[in-house]
Design a protein around this motif. Structure first.
Motif, mmCIF file in Angstrom:
data_model
loop_
_atom_site.group_PDB
_atom_site.id
_atom_site.type_symbol
_atom_site.label_atom_id
_atom_site.label_comp_id
_atom_site.label_asym_id
_atom_site.label_seq_id
_atom_site.Cartn_x
_atom_site.Cartn_y
_atom_site.Cartn_z
ATOM 1 N N ARG A 190 0.437 113.345 -42.327
ATOM 2 C CA ARG A 190 1.553 112.587 -41.777
ATOM 3 C C ARG A 190 1.336 111.110 -42.093
ATOM 4 N NH1 ARG A 190 2.860 116.834 -42.092
ATOM 5 N NH2 ARG A 190 3.540 118.351 -40.524
ATOM 6 N N GLU A 217 6.263 108.914 -40.079
ATOM 7 C CA GLU A 217 6.534 110.334 -39.895
ATOM 8 C C GLU A 217 6.064 110.780 -38.513
ATOM 9 O OE1 GLU A 217 6.288 112.038 -44.459
ATOM 10 O OE2 GLU A 217 4.486 112.109 -43.223
ATOM 11 N N ASP A 218 6.625 111.862 -38.039
ATOM 12 C CA ASP A 218 6.266 112.405 -36.726
ATOM 13 C C ASP A 218 4.827 112.914 -36.765
ATOM 14 O OD1 ASP A 218 6.011 113.711 -34.334
ATOM 15 O OD2 ASP A 218 7.879 114.849 -34.503
ATOM 16 N N PRO A 219 3.911 112.288 -36.011
ATOM 17 C CA PRO A 219 2.499 112.677 -36.070
ATOM 18 C C PRO A 219 2.126 113.759 -35.056
ATOM 19 C CG PRO A 219 2.698 110.716 -34.754
ATOM 20 C CD PRO A 219 4.108 111.102 -35.146
ATOM 21 N N GLY A 228 0.356 118.155 -37.714
ATOM 22 C CA GLY A 228 -0.287 117.642 -38.917
ATOM 23 C C GLY A 228 -1.345 116.599 -38.602
ATOM 24 N N ASP A 288 -2.530 112.790 -38.865
ATOM 25 C CA ASP A 288 -2.185 111.381 -39.047
ATOM 26 C C ASP A 288 -3.102 110.812 -40.121
ATOM 27 O OD1 ASP A 288 -1.943 108.572 -38.813
ATOM 28 O OD2 ASP A 288 -1.417 108.736 -36.696
#
Length: 715
Positions: free
Chosen positions: A541, A545-547, A550, A552
């Motif tokens: 991510r 982006e949406d963490p 996944g 970061d």
């Protein structure tokens, strides 16, 4: 061929071990007018820096002395193979050695030595030809030196000889032939004979036709660059011997129709070839001014050099058998410069849409059941996929495996089961702390591959409850370690935390180095296997982006050079090339360096149940609980913990390795065996997870999690 192959464009290559050559060398060395320059020792020292030089270079017996009569200089050089191995070393791997050798089989003719000079020299520079044949009847004039890279000493010298001399000073071993009378209808066939490809860069429309008609007879590909807006023409007479010249732009016109025409009468034909609509404004305006305010059509040196680069790229495609269709294209620098734009800066913070809580640690609120759900959601999972769905149904908390969050490495959902086992352990720890602990069970059925169920009751457990705060602060730390040895009490404490599982550890530097090499090779294969590569980068991510699922990217703790490498590593086209070259050793450096910096590497294993025909997902889930206990215990002891997941971690037999990476199955089988032997894992034990332990700086960020579902009405 029309035009003699004159001697003043070629150096004299002499072998001092040959009698006749030795006699010439004696005379040259005696002459006070001959400068002697011995570069052999300098170049052999440079050869020592070449990585993996070819094996068949030969020794000092291949050395040669090269005499340049136009410079009155005698130069000592290594033999041809050594010379080329050094000079072309920086071509790799834009051209591999095999590709370089293939291109070296090309015999290329270049007609016209203004733009053609730059083309021929670039081909020699790249080493993408084995012979050059040059033609031009004209001599260098001062007005040519705005685009021909010669000098005032070349004025009055035939253009093809100037090109040949310059190439000889670059590579005396490359055969170069010159036709100082140029080519015409009578000599074109002799010029084209034996060539692989012809580049046409002359001014005369008659000769342009003659060269094309000859190329069609000899079935040769023909390339032409027009140095205005990067125009390239490709005519594949080798593939399409019946195709019309100039792509049919002149209709039924043939070369004979142009014979004897004045410049004015040829102009309409030239315009049909150039296409006035596509000319740059400056070129079109200059054409109007020819014979008025300008002498002839203008050309800039930079445009000529660009054309040479374009033609060289096209020649490589022909030589390597890559796609190059007949047709026309433009590489317009001015348009490209008009489209200059600021690159997107690297963002160092996550979008405000997904704020990170203070300290990165969730603060569970709400009912006891909601706190149990929050703790379960904080369990580790490969790639932070959270491969479960949490739900409360009456007095049951169910953790159901979600098939769609699986991956190629999750063989038979074994990795997911380990994660669910860790999530169940977290839930039990939270339930014990809040006095609602009950029994638990595992369920395997067809509708849901695997589920863990915690029955909520009114019990507690002091040991479990003590782990509850740590379930919320447990984290992955990917910082490089200090390499300090573990304190004596650490491994016994971790072994005790594993309870019914086992911990197999290596701590010696040589063992860690061996493990690092195995893990690094596993990572290389992951990069080079298309599906695994796609899944690996699909887990990352990036800023903005949406963490909450996944990994970061900041948690990777990338050094500056590693940040650059990961930008390259995510490109599938680059991986395709590395796979083709059997390369990519550096792809494993990130994991290799981290294992090397570790204090220990642990394999947490569980025994195969006595009498069981297979290892169940419930067994893997129990292993996952052990992983969580060991992880929590390690962090309590001040250690940074990072899971290490070699590709073979959950493979039980070779067919499963083949399913992961068909091209590397045998390599993975070998890596798996060596890894298990290194960590001392006996045959009856199964790996749940591998952890690297180190003393390191605190993690920069902690992985986020998806929101937990509501807990219903139970308090």
């Amino acid at each position: 061929m029309n035009g003699e192959l004159t001697a003043d464009h070629r150096p004299l290559i002499l072998d001092e071990n040959a009698t006749d050559d030795a006699r010439i060398l004696v005379q040259l060395r005696k002459s006070p007018q001959v400068r002697i320059l011995d570069l052999r020792d300098v170049l052999r020292a440079e050869l020592a820096k070449v990585r993996r030089p070819p094996a068949d270079l030969g020794g000092p017996e291949t050395d040669r002395w090269v005499y340049y009569p136009w410079r009155r200089t005698l130069v000592g050089l290594p033999g041809e193979k050594t010379f080329r191995a050094i000079r072309l070393d920086r071509n790799q791997n834009k051209l591999t050695r095999a590709e370089q050798e293939r291109c070296a089989g090309l015999a290329i003719g270049v007609v016209g030595q203004s733009v053609g000079h730059a083309v021929a020299y670039t081909l020699a520079l790249e080493g993408t030809c084995g012979l050059l044949r040059l033609a031009d009847f004209d001599d260098i004039e001062l007005s040519n030196l705005n685009r021909v890279p010669g000098g005032i000493f070349d004025i009055g010298v035939n253009k093809s000889i100037v090109t040949a001399r310059r190439i000889a000073e670059l590579d005396p071993y490359l055969p170069v032939e010159v036709a100082t009378a140029g080519v015409d209808e009578d000599s074109v066939d002799a010029f084209l004979h034996g060539l692989s490809l012809v580049v046409e860069e002359c001014d005369s429309l008659d000769i342009k036709f003659a060269v094309r008609e000859g190329a069609r007879r000899h079935r040769l590909p023909l390339l032409m660059d027009t140095s205005d807006r990067g125009l390239l023409d490709v005519e594949r007479y080798d593939l399409e011997p019946d195709r019309p010249t100039f792509h049919g732009l002149l209709g039924a016109t043939v070369g004979a129709d142009l014979r004897g025409l004045s410049t004015k009468d040829k102009a309409p034909h030239v315009m049909r070839i150039l296409d006035p609509k596509e000319l740059s404004a400056r070129m079109a305006a200059s054409l109007v001014e020819i014979d008025e305010t300008v002498t002839t059509w203008p050309q800039l040196g930079g445009d000529v050099q660009l054309g040479a680069a374009i033609v060289a790229a096209a020649v490589r495609r022909v030589g390597l058998g890559h796609k190059l269709s007949s047709g026309r294209t433009r590489f317009d620098l001015e348009r490209g410069l008009d489209e200059l734009a600021e690159p997107e800066p690297v963002c160092e913070k996550v979008s405000d849409e997904f704020p990170v809580p203070e300290g990165g640690v969730p603060d569970p609120h709400g009912s006891a059941v909601e706190k149990v759900l929050e703790s379960a959601q904080r369990a580790p999972s490969g790639g932070n996929t959270q491969p479960w769905y949490l739900r409360v149904d009456g007095d049951e908390l169910r953790i159901d495996l979600v098939r769609t969050r699986s991956s190629a490495l999750d063989i038979g959902y074994r990795a997911s089961a380990v994660s669910i086992g860790a999530a169940l352990y977290n839930a039990r720890a939270a339930a014990a702390a809040h006095g609602i602990l009950g029994a638990h069970e595992f369920i395997e059925n067809n509708s849901t591959p695997f589920s863990a169920v915690l029955h909520l009751g009114n019990g507690t457990d002091a040991a479990l409850a003590a782990d509850y705060p740590a379930t919320l602060t447990r984290e992955t730390n990917r910082h490089l370690g200090a390499g300090a040895p573990l304190a004596d009490h650490v491994l016994p404490a971790l072994d005790a935390a594993a309870t019914d599982a086992a911990v197999h550890a290596i701590t010696a530097p040589d063992e860690l180095a061996a493990a690092a090499a195995l893990v690094g090779e596993s990572d290389r294969i992951r990069y080079l296997t298309p599906r695994l590569h796609q899944e690996m980068f699909g887990e990352l991510r990036w800023p903005g982006e949406d963490p909450r699922t996944g990994i970061d990217i900041r948690s990777m703790e990338l050094a500056a050079d590693e940040q650059a490498k990961i930008q390259i590593g995510q490109r599938s086209d680059v991986m395709d090339r590395l796979r083709e070259w059997s390369g990519g050793t550096a792809l494993g450096e990130y994991s290799r360096d981290r294992v090397l910096s570790s204090s220990a590497l642990l394999a947490i294993t569980f025994p195969r149940r006595s009498g069981a025909e297979s290892v169940s997902l419930a067994d893997y889930a129990r292993g996952g609980a052990a992983v969580q206990r060991v992880w929590i215990a390690a962090q309590r002891l001040g250690l940074a913990v990072q899971p290490v997941s070699p590709l073979f971690l959950y493979a039980r037999h070779p067919d499963e390795l083949k399913g992961i990476s068909p091209d590397f199955a045998d390599t993975l089988t070998s890596l798996q065996g060596r890894f298990l032997d290194l960590l001392g894992v006996p045959g009856h034990e199964i790996m749940a997870l591998v952890l690297r332990l180190s003393y390191a700086a605190a993690a920069t960020v902690r992985s986020r999690r998806l929101p937990v579902p509501g807990a219903g009405n139970r308090s």
